[in-house]
Design a protein around this motif. Structure first.
Motif, PDB file in Angstrom:
ATOM      1  N   PRO A  11      -6.517  23.120  -8.735  1.00  0.00           N
ATOM      2  CA  PRO A  11      -5.068  23.084  -8.555  1.00  0.00           C
ATOM      3  C   PRO A  11      -4.648  21.971  -7.590  1.00  0.00           C
ATOM      4  N   ASN A  12      -3.460  21.460  -7.811  1.00  0.00           N
ATOM      5  CA  ASN A  12      -2.960  20.358  -7.002  1.00  0.00           C
ATOM      6  C   ASN A  12      -2.376  20.886  -5.690  1.00  0.00           C
ATOM      7  N   PHE A  13      -2.967  20.487  -4.572  1.00  0.00           N
ATOM      8  CA  PHE A  13      -2.414  20.873  -3.272  1.00  0.00           C
ATOM      9  C   PHE A  13      -2.051  19.639  -2.446  1.00  0.00           C
ATOM     10  N   LEU A  14      -1.874  18.508  -3.142  1.00  0.00           N
ATOM     11  CA  LEU A  14      -1.579  17.243  -2.471  1.00  0.00           C
ATOM     12  C   LEU A  14      -0.079  16.974  -2.469  1.00  0.00           C
ATOM     13  N   PHE A  15       0.457  16.643  -1.291  1.00  0.00           N
ATOM     14  CA  PHE A  15       1.852  16.233  -1.203  1.00  0.00           C
ATOM     15  C   PHE A  15       1.982  14.720  -1.225  1.00  0.00           C
ATOM     16  N   ASN A  16       1.214  14.041  -0.372  1.00  0.00           N
ATOM     17  CA  ASN A  16       1.366  12.588  -0.285  1.00  0.00           C
ATOM     18  C   ASN A  16       0.021  11.934  -0.010  1.00  0.00           C
ATOM     19  N   PHE A  17      -0.063  10.675  -0.389  1.00  0.00           N
ATOM     20  CA  PHE A  17      -1.273   9.877  -0.191  1.00  0.00           C
ATOM     21  C   PHE A  17      -0.868   8.459   0.192  1.00  0.00           C
ATOM     22  N   ALA A  18      -1.645   7.841   1.051  1.00  0.00           N
ATOM     23  CA  ALA A  18      -1.405   6.448   1.445  1.00  0.00           C
ATOM     24  C   ALA A  18      -2.713   5.670   1.370  1.00  0.00           C
ATOM     25  N   GLN A  19      -2.656   4.515   0.737  1.00  0.00           N
ATOM     26  CA  GLN A  19      -3.800   3.595   0.629  1.00  0.00           C
ATOM     27  C   GLN A  19      -3.548   2.421   1.554  1.00  0.00           C
ATOM     28  N   LEU A  20      -4.466   2.198   2.511  1.00  0.00           N
ATOM     29  CA  LEU A  20      -4.279   1.144   3.497  1.00  0.00           C
ATOM     30  C   LEU A  20      -5.401   0.117   3.428  1.00  0.00           C
ATOM     31  N   ALA A  21      -5.044  -1.132   3.733  1.00  0.00           N
ATOM     32  CA  ALA A  21      -5.978  -2.250   3.950  1.00  0.00           C
ATOM     33  C   ALA A  21      -6.682  -2.723   2.695  1.00  0.00           C
ATOM     34  N   HIS A  22      -6.194  -2.355   1.508  1.00  0.00           N
ATOM     35  CA  HIS A  22      -6.822  -2.884   0.298  1.00  0.00           C
ATOM     36  C   HIS A  22      -6.474  -4.367   0.157  1.00  0.00           C
ATOM     37  N   GLN A  23      -7.338  -5.063  -0.552  1.00  0.00           N
ATOM     38  CA  GLN A  23      -7.158  -6.500  -0.789  1.00  0.00           C
ATOM     39  C   GLN A  23      -6.796  -6.678  -2.255  1.00  0.00           C
ATOM     40  N   GLN A  24      -5.685  -7.338  -2.510  1.00  0.00           N
ATOM     41  CA  GLN A  24      -5.095  -7.341  -3.838  1.00  0.00           C
ATOM     42  C   GLN A  24      -6.028  -7.908  -4.902  1.00  0.00           C
ATOM     43  N   TYR A  25      -6.869  -8.859  -4.538  1.00  0.00           N
ATOM     44  CA  TYR A  25      -7.798  -9.435  -5.513  1.00  0.00           C
ATOM     45  C   TYR A  25      -8.983  -8.517  -5.782  1.00  0.00           C
ATOM     46  N   LEU A  26      -9.070  -7.387  -5.075  1.00  0.00           N
ATOM     47  CA  LEU A  26     -10.115  -6.390  -5.319  1.00  0.00           C
ATOM     48  C   LEU A  26      -9.557  -5.119  -5.953  1.00  0.00           C
ATOM     49  N   ALA A  27      -8.241  -5.085  -6.159  1.00  0.00           N
ATOM     50  CA  ALA A  27      -7.598  -3.885  -6.697  1.00  0.00           C
ATOM     51  C   ALA A  27      -6.949  -4.216  -8.039  1.00  0.00           C
ATOM     52  N   ALA A  28      -7.314  -3.473  -9.078  1.00  0.00           N
ATOM     53  CA  ALA A  28      -6.754  -3.708 -10.412  1.00  0.00           C
ATOM     54  C   ALA A  28      -5.248  -3.455 -10.401  1.00  0.00           C
ATOM     55  N   PRO A  29      -4.459  -4.345 -11.009  1.00  0.00           N
ATOM     56  CA  PRO A  29      -3.008  -4.165 -11.010  1.00  0.00           C
ATOM     57  C   PRO A  29      -2.559  -2.830 -11.594  1.00  0.00           C
ATOM     58  N   GLU A  30      -3.261  -2.354 -12.637  1.00  0.00           N
ATOM     59  CA  GLU A  30      -2.861  -1.087 -13.246  1.00  0.00           C
ATOM     60  C   GLU A  30      -3.096   0.101 -12.312  1.00  0.00           C
ATOM     61  N   VAL A  31      -4.090  -0.025 -11.426  1.00  0.00           N
ATOM     62  CA  VAL A  31      -4.345   1.038 -10.451  1.00  0.00           C
ATOM     63  C   VAL A  31      -3.223   1.086  -9.413  1.00  0.00           C
ATOM     64  N   LEU A  32      -2.838  -0.081  -8.919  1.00  0.00           N
ATOM     65  CA  LEU A  32      -1.734  -0.132  -7.951  1.00  0.00           C
ATOM     66  C   LEU A  32      -0.437   0.337  -8.599  1.00  0.00           C
ATOM     67  N   ALA A  33      -0.250   0.007  -9.881  1.00  0.00           N
ATOM     68  CA  ALA A  33       0.942   0.462 -10.594  1.00  0.00           C
ATOM     69  C   ALA A  33       0.943   1.982 -10.737  1.00  0.00           C
ATOM     70  N   ALA A  34      -0.241   2.550 -10.955  1.00  0.00           N
ATOM     71  CA  ALA A  34      -0.338   4.008 -11.076  1.00  0.00           C
ATOM     72  C   ALA A  34       0.033   4.694  -9.763  1.00  0.00           C
ATOM     73  N   LEU A  35      -0.425   4.145  -8.641  1.00  0.00           N
ATOM     74  CA  LEU A  35      -0.065   4.716  -7.344  1.00  0.00           C
ATOM     75  C   LEU A  35       1.438   4.628  -7.110  1.00  0.00           C
ATOM     76  N   GLU A  36       2.013   3.500  -7.506  1.00  0.00           N
ATOM     77  CA  GLU A  36       3.466   3.342  -7.355  1.00  0.00           C
ATOM     78  C   GLU A  36       4.214   4.349  -8.225  1.00  0.00           C
ATOM     79  N   LYS A  37       3.740   4.574  -9.430  1.00  0.00           N
ATOM     80  CA  LYS A  37       4.377   5.533 -10.331  1.00  0.00           C
ATOM     81  C   LYS A  37       4.295   6.951  -9.771  1.00  0.00           C
ATOM     82  N   LEU A  38       3.230   7.233  -9.034  1.00  0.00           N
ATOM     83  CA  LEU A  38       3.070   8.555  -8.419  1.00  0.00           C
ATOM     84  C   LEU A  38       3.834   8.671  -7.099  1.00  0.00           C
TER      85      LEU A  38
END
Length: 382
Positions: A172-199
């Protein structure tokens, strides 16, 4: 609960007699012959040597022990330093068993108000840390500090590359919020960052932290727990992971983030993962991580208990807006000058959250603009 059955004691040579009465070793109780009384401690250090979730396999030496050698010799800070070292966790028969073992241990510590500090092993072990919060029967928030966003989807992906997805998709989902810090954009897939933004989750790139590390403070202040991968640090400051990365947080920035985490009244566990001593021949990274732990502990003993927003410790500000909502309410702590923002659901006035924010959020509202933090929190409230 007898936690001792899950741990191996520390070698005596690892815990030398303190050189001075003010060294951390003089006020920390380690597991040597007798398991320490963790119920009366403020913080409990737990060593991890589980690497089955890593594609690179296990290092030859125990990473947590290497960091301990440096940590014990540091001078204690301004707090009473009621710390215990529970020793090294015995891995389960399978990796899933280790996750469940961590869940049980962290949950027991949370129940007694003792803050676990998890040290070593691959980053996917934060899944066990996460599972412990399912026992709290309330929605929680957490933050991850990592150069990558570990949300791999393919079946062959090692656990350390997919653990974040597993946490965000947990039922079951017990998560309210999540924050991703210090990632480097050239190491993070754009679709993954878009998914976090959508959430409606918050992200803070390395470059944004580099321009002003204070931007990370409200995100860490909202977290119930923090998961920190040593790979978020640049190789020059922490040569302790593979593959090497010339870019990342400096040791000073990482220590500042550890301080923010420790100073958070809400935060109840802290994980520092991914240290590989075989890549650290001179012990530079071990010293960096030991100092990060020192700053986390020091931050903990500078907590102010700022949670009662109706008390005289806070100044309340009401800001009028031209649209909807017609008004925003901010709170400022008199002593620490930290800011919070009250967010009331537009769909249900009974749903309300007071979330950490920055002075810049207040200034933005004073100019007639809705702060992005209000928009994201409103979306999470539904």
């Amino acid at each position: 609960m007898n936690l001792a059955i899950f741990f191996d004691p520390l070698p005596e040579e690892l815990v030398p007699a303190p050189a001075t009465a003010t060294a951390l070793a003089s006020c920390l109780t380690p597991f040597l012959d007798t398991f320490p009384d963790w119920r009366t401690a403020d913080l409990a250090l737990i060593g991890l040597d589980e690497w089955r979730g890593s594609a690179a396999g296990a290092p030859a030496a125990h990473g947590a022990d290497a960091v301990r050698r440096r940590f014990y010799h540091l001078q204690k800070g301004s707090g009473p330093a009621r710390l215990v070292d529970l020793g090294n966790l015995r891995p389960g028969l399978t990796l899933e068993d280790t996750y469940l073992r961590l869940r049980e241990i962290v949950a027991a510590l949370l129940e007694h108000g003792t803050v676990p500090i998890l040290l070593g092993g691959s980053h996917d072990l934060d899944y066990g840390q996460f599972l412990a919060y399912e026992t709290l029967d309330r929605a929680v928030s957490f933050a991850t500090v990592d150069a990558r966003v570990d949300m791999a989807e393919h079946d062959a992906a090692p656990a350390e590359e997919a653990h974040l997805r597993r946490m965000l998709m947990h039922e079951p989902n017990f998560l309210f919020n999540f924050a991703q810090l210090a990632h480097q954009q050239y190491l993070a897939a754009p679709e993954v960052l878009a998914a976090l933004e959508k959430l409606h989750f918050e992200t803070l790139r390395l470059g944004e932290i580099r321009s002003d590390v204070r931007q990370a403070e409200p995100l860490l202040r909202q977290a119930d727990f923090v998961s920190f991968d040593v790979a978020a640090l640049r190789w020059n400051d922490a040569p302790a992971y593979y593959p090497a990365n010339p870019f990342g947080l400096t040791s000073e920035e990482a220590s500042q983030l550890a301080w923010y985490a420790g100073h958070n009244d809400q935060l109840s566990s802290f994980g520092l993962y991914g240290y590989r001593p075989d890549h650290d021949p001179h012990g530079l990274a071990a010293t960096t991580l030991a100092i990060m732990l020192w700053y986390f502990v020091e931050g903990y003993y500078h907590r102010r208990g700022e949670t009662d927003f109706s008390s005289r410790r806070f100044i309340r500000y009401a800001v009028g807006l031209p649209g909807t909502p017609a008004k925003l309410v901010f709170y400022k702590a008199k002593r620490t000058e930290k800011w919070w923002l009250e967010v009331e659901s537009l769909a249900d006035s009974n749903l309300k959250r007071i979330v950490p924010c920055s002075y810049q959020d207040y200034l933005r509202a004073a100019q007639g603009d809705l702060p992005n933090r209000w928009i994201l929190t409103q979306a999470l409230l539904g």
